[in-house]
Scaffold this active site. Structure first.
Site, short mmCIF file in Angstrom:
data_model
loop_
_atom_site.label_atom_id
_atom_site.label_comp_id
_atom_site.label_asym_id
_atom_site.label_seq_id
_atom_site.Cartn_x
_atom_site.Cartn_y
_atom_site.Cartn_z
CG PHE A 189 -24.23 -3.75 -5.90
CD1 PHE A 189 -23.50 -4.74 -6.54
CD2 PHE A 189 -25.27 -3.15 -6.59
CE1 PHE A 189 -23.79 -5.14 -7.86
CE2 PHE A 189 -25.58 -3.54 -7.91
CZ PHE A 189 -24.84 -4.53 -8.53
CE1 TYR A 237 -13.91 3.17 -8.61
CE2 TYR A 237 -16.30 3.26 -8.45
CZ TYR A 237 -15.10 2.68 -8.10
OH TYR A 237 -15.09 1.62 -7.23
CG ASP A 260 -2.15 0.88 1.03
OD1 ASP A 260 -1.97 2.10 0.86
OD2 ASP A 260 -3.28 0.36 1.06
#
Ligand code: NAD
Ligand code: UDP
Length: 342
Positions: free
Chosen positions: A182, A154, A44
């Site tokens: 979702f 996006y 990361d």
């Protein structure tokens, strides 16, 4: 008995690199992986994530997935079976205003990651895709074979990566599972990790920050949509259920060596107004809500059919009510008013 468990553990132990493992969904997935005896290397850049979100049993490399030398070193220094990729930018509104930023990180970033995998001969990846790949849906409940026509950059970048994955499979045999989440929400049941985005743009954390008095009021972006109460309808799915789906997806990749795309949701839609009402009940707080203009790029309704994931991955959401989702999120926000700074 112990020998038996150990053997079983050895057989199923998977070593993965989790890119974006310091972020919201990534950190929850790392917790689940480690809890189930898998080994984890987190990569990361901390451009968005938090060091404190990384499980202390995960090995951590600070760096960017677009950095070839860095990624080659991570693959060289660790025996890796698979990659789980969360590293991306994911703000719909920002993507409309700054599309290049999204292509640069989400498309080019994943391309560089796939190249590094190919060099390291790692042939399995679970990828974070999104409901935003569909755009304005054709049917009330979305299935994976429905038309994909994103209404914002996006969603377009995530759809582009899905297509790149298909061709990478075709050419190099890199097998993938793309999970179209979702609306991710909620926090780990332990209260140790949760959602801390900066800036925060997601509905549930914004509601809870308003309930805590950290915001004077909140806004509903549009009440003139073609929905029962005029506000946007979304399918909220608990972050730990998403984490579980990633592990099931990994296991499926190792079992069948087949690529696939899966929706992940609860199959129930809640309007922005309904979420606010539910949050007022769960928190016992009242607060000020105002109507604002629509936010650009927002489809009116997004509800998942997750039948395919349920059937093929053996996935079953456990935190499957809006109450449970908001309760766990509230539990985190109450104790971490300033997120990981607390
Ligand atoms: P997040 O911003 O919390 O996590 C993303 C992590 O990736 C961060 O820790 C960030 O520092 C890291 N990162 C970004 N670019 C990087 C790079 N180039 N190199 C290394 N690290 C990098 O986001 P999240 O909410 O946890 O979402 C995770 C993934 O799931 C994203 O790909 C997002 O598009 C997708 N997704 C999220 C949702 C949602 O509701 N949150 C819904 C659908 C899909
Ligand atoms: N939303 C809102 N006010 C806010 C934040 C979000 O009305 O302060 C709405 C947003 O327009 C969308 C829904 O809540 O219809 C969920 O938005 P979120 O950003 O959480 O997730 P998205 O659906 O964009 O992935």
């Amino acid at each position: 008995y112990f020998l038996c468990v150990h053997k079983q553990r050895n057989r199923t132990m998977i070593a993965s690199i989790v890119c974006g493992g310091a972020g919201y969904i990534g950190s929850h997935t790392v917790y689940e992986l480690i809890e189930r005896g898998h080994s984890v290397v987190v990569v990361d850049s901390l451009i968005k994530g938090h060091k404190a979100a990384i499980h202390n049993e995960a090995k951590f490399y600070l760096g960017d997935i677009r950095d070839e030398e860095f990624m080659d070193r991570v693959f060289r220094e660790n025996q890796i079976d698979a990659v789980i990729d969360f590293a991306a930018f994911s703000l719909v509104g920002e993507s409309v205003n700054e599309p290049f930023k999204y292509y640069e990180n989400n498309v080019y970033g994943t391309l560089k990651l796939l190249e590094a995998m190919e060099r390291a001969d790692v042939k399995k990846i679970v990828f974070s895709s999104t409901a935003a790949t569909y755009g304005e849906p054709e049917n009330d409940i979305i299935v994976e074979s429905d038309k994909t026509n994103p209404t914002n950059p996006y969603g377009e970048t995530k759809l582009t990566v899905e297509k790149m994955l298909k061709w990478a499979d075709n050419a190099y045999g890199i097998k993938f599972v793309a999970l179209r989440y979702f609306n991710a929400a909620g926090a780990h049941i332990s209260g140790k990790i949760g959602e801390d985005h900066s800036p925060e743009t997601h509905l549930i954390p914004i509601i809870l920050q308003t309930a805590l008095g950290q915001r004077e009021k909140m806004f509903i972006f549009g009440d003139d949509y073609d929905t029962p109460d005029g506000t946007c309808v979304r399918d909220y799915i608990h972050v730990t259920d998403l984490a579980d789906a990633h592990i099931k997806a990994l296991e499926k990749l190792f079992k069948t060596n087949e690529s696939g795309i899966y929706n992940l949701g609860n199959g129930k839609g809640f309007s922005v107004k309904e979420v606010i009402e539910k949050a007022k009940k769960v928190t016992g707080k009242d607060f000020k809500v105002e109507i604002e203009a629509r936010r650009s790029g927002d489809p009116s309704t997004l509800i998942a059919s997750s039948e395919k994931a349920i059937k093929e991955l053996g996935w079953k959401p456990k935190f499957n009510t809006l109450d449970k989702i908001i309760e766990t999120a509230w539990n985190w926000h109450k104790d971490h008013k300033n997120g990981y700074e607390d």
